[in-house]
Write an enzyme that holds these catalytic residues in place. Structure first.
Site, mmCIF file in Angstrom:
data_model
loop_
_atom_site.group_PDB
_atom_site.id
_atom_site.type_symbol
_atom_site.label_atom_id
_atom_site.label_comp_id
_atom_site.label_asym_id
_atom_site.label_seq_id
_atom_site.Cartn_x
_atom_site.Cartn_y
_atom_site.Cartn_z
ATOM 1 N N SER A 139 0.830 -1.200 0.000
ATOM 2 C CA SER A 139 0.000 0.000 0.000
ATOM 3 C C SER A 139 0.866 1.252 0.000
ATOM 4 O O SER A 139 1.878 1.311 0.717
ATOM 5 C CB SER A 139 -0.887 0.023 1.244
ATOM 6 O OG SER A 139 -1.727 -1.101 1.258
ATOM 7 N N SER A 140 0.456 2.241 -0.767
ATOM 8 C CA SER A 140 1.139 3.525 -0.823
ATOM 9 C C SER A 140 2.609 3.318 -1.209
ATOM 10 O O SER A 140 2.878 2.800 -2.291
ATOM 11 C CB SER A 140 0.969 4.253 0.516
ATOM 12 O OG SER A 140 1.312 5.609 0.388
ATOM 13 N N SER A 141 3.569 3.655 -0.346
ATOM 14 C CA SER A 141 4.973 3.399 -0.679
ATOM 15 C C SER A 141 5.181 1.909 -0.979
ATOM 16 O O SER A 141 5.962 1.539 -1.865
ATOM 17 C CB SER A 141 5.864 3.830 0.490
ATOM 18 O OG SER A 141 7.188 3.441 0.272
ATOM 19 N N TYR A 163 -2.192 -0.914 -3.841
ATOM 20 C CA TYR A 163 -3.178 0.064 -3.409
ATOM 21 C C TYR A 163 -2.551 1.442 -3.258
ATOM 22 O O TYR A 163 -1.539 1.599 -2.568
ATOM 23 C CB TYR A 163 -3.766 -0.375 -2.051
ATOM 24 C CG TYR A 163 -4.194 -1.815 -2.088
ATOM 25 C CD1 TYR A 163 -5.476 -2.153 -2.497
ATOM 26 C CD2 TYR A 163 -3.285 -2.828 -1.813
ATOM 27 C CE1 TYR A 163 -5.858 -3.471 -2.615
ATOM 28 C CE2 TYR A 163 -3.657 -4.158 -1.926
ATOM 29 C CZ TYR A 163 -4.942 -4.468 -2.330
ATOM 30 O OH TYR A 163 -5.308 -5.779 -2.453
ATOM 31 N N HIS A 279 -7.011 7.604 0.843
ATOM 32 C CA HIS A 279 -5.721 6.918 0.740
ATOM 33 C C HIS A 279 -5.726 5.614 1.538
ATOM 34 O O HIS A 279 -6.195 5.575 2.666
ATOM 35 C CB HIS A 279 -4.648 7.868 1.297
ATOM 36 C CG HIS A 279 -3.256 7.461 0.946
ATOM 37 N ND1 HIS A 279 -2.823 7.338 -0.354
ATOM 38 C CD2 HIS A 279 -2.186 7.164 1.730
ATOM 39 C CE1 HIS A 279 -1.549 6.984 -0.342
ATOM 40 N NE2 HIS A 279 -1.139 6.868 0.892
#
Ligand SMILES: *[C@@H]1O[C@H](CO)[C@@H](O)[C@H](O)[C@H]1NC(C)=O
Ligand SMILES: *[C@@H]1O[C@H](CO)[C@@H](O)[C@H](O)[C@H]1NC(C)=O
Ligand SMILES: *[C@@H]1O[C@H](CO)[C@@H](O)[C@H](O)[C@H]1NC(C)=O
Length: 288
Positions: A139-141, A163, A279
């Site tokens: 997720s994210s990074s 994601y 987010h």
């Protein structure tokens, strides 16, 4: 400030989820680890003779332990019998290295991706994991790093879901990978041509002519940290790499307000657009 925001959003989500936390085993020696990653593993009970493996990557400012608390992978591990690996990166505000050329290019030694790939090798040599059933998520990074790993080690992973991130190679050569050091253009949804994005992937493993891991890309329309246009950019990238064009949307799948975007027959590449979702939504990553 962005980092603090992520932490507070995640805390809220954790509380709401009631946390599915299970016992993780700290593994200290799994092979060469040039960037000083940590690794924790969850072993299902019973442990299959040749288990599947999922490597799950946290977002910036978080850890593998926190990522385990936020998702249900250990619950699913017991249900279906896979080993779940939860690495942590301790550098750059706990962001994964998606900027350093060493991390992005096949054959180079250093940086985060080498330590991650050695975790997979370890699970195969120590636990007889099935090399044909190695999965990746983040997720994210962690999503950005998943994109990189799929480009750099396409023959290692069977499939990957990700994601709230941006395309592989967007930050190549940037000063860093954290919200404070990275070029903000990527999080804002920098547009490049399909060909340029695909070249960024192909350049991670020049000459590779095999298949790439099956791919799902999820993003919320209300994401204020890694903006929503990144979904379209990342889909442009992988649609070109796989050479599968967009075919159709399926609305309200898997939830009301979600749109599943099929590329080709949907077996290689799927996008998920989540209306009004912010987010790193838990709902997104527990559903795939
Ligand atoms: C793919 O690359 C391998 C190794 O370089 C080569 O042996 C094989 O013939 C190539 N296959 C195709 C379809 O180009
Ligand atoms: C498919 O869905 C996405 C996400 O909602 C939307 O941006 C796109 O315009 C849709 N495409 C078509 C052809 O309806
Ligand atoms: C996560 O697992 C818990 C049980 O441990 C369950 O109550 C919850 O519904 C699961 N969440 C999702 C999104 O699957």
């Amino acid at each position: 400030m962005l980092t603090a925001l992520t932490a507070s959003v995640v805390t809220l989500l954790c509380t709401a989820n009631g946390a599915a936390s299970r016992d993780l085993t700290f593994i200290s020696d799994w092979g060469e680890n040039p960037s000083g990653l940590e690794m924790r593993a969850y072993f299902p009970d019973p442990l299959p003779e040749s288990p599947d493996v999922i490597l799950a990557l946290h977002a910036c400012s978080l850890s593998g332990i926190q990522y385990e608390e936020e998702n249900n992978y250990t619950v699913y591990a017991d249900e279906t019998g896979f080993i779940a690996l939860f690495p942590s990166t301790l550098n750059q505000g706990n962001c994964w290295d998606v900027a350093n050329p060493d991390s992005l290019t096949c054959g180079s030694g250093g940086s985060g991706s080498a330590g991650l790939i050695n975790m997979i090798q370890w699970s195969i040599s120590e636990y007889n994991a099935d090399p044909a059933r190695i999965f990746f998520t983040g997720s994210s990074s962690g999503c950005m790093m998943t994109n990189v790993m799929c480009g750099k080690y396409p023959d290692v992973f069977a499939a990957a879901s990700r994601y709230s991130g941006f395309p592989a190679g967007c930050l190549a050569g940037a000063a860093g990978s954290s919200p404070g050091t990275a070029d903000p253009a990527c999080a804002l949804g920098e547009a490049r041509s399909s060909e340029e994005w695909a070249q960024a992937v192909w350049g991670m493993y020049p000459g590779y002519n095999g298949t790439y891991p099956r791919t799902m890309i999820w993003h919320g329309t209300a994401d204020e940290m890694v903006l929503y246009p990144n979904l379209a950019e990342t889909l442009k990238q992988w649609s070109t790499v796989f050479d599968v064009p967009f075919t159709k949307n399926v609305t309200d799948d898997p939830y009301p307000g979600y749109t599943k975007m099929l590329y080709g027959d949907g077996t290689q590449l799927l996008g998920y657009s989540a209306e009004g979702v912010g987010h790193m939504s838990l709902q997104m990553w527990n559903r795939s």
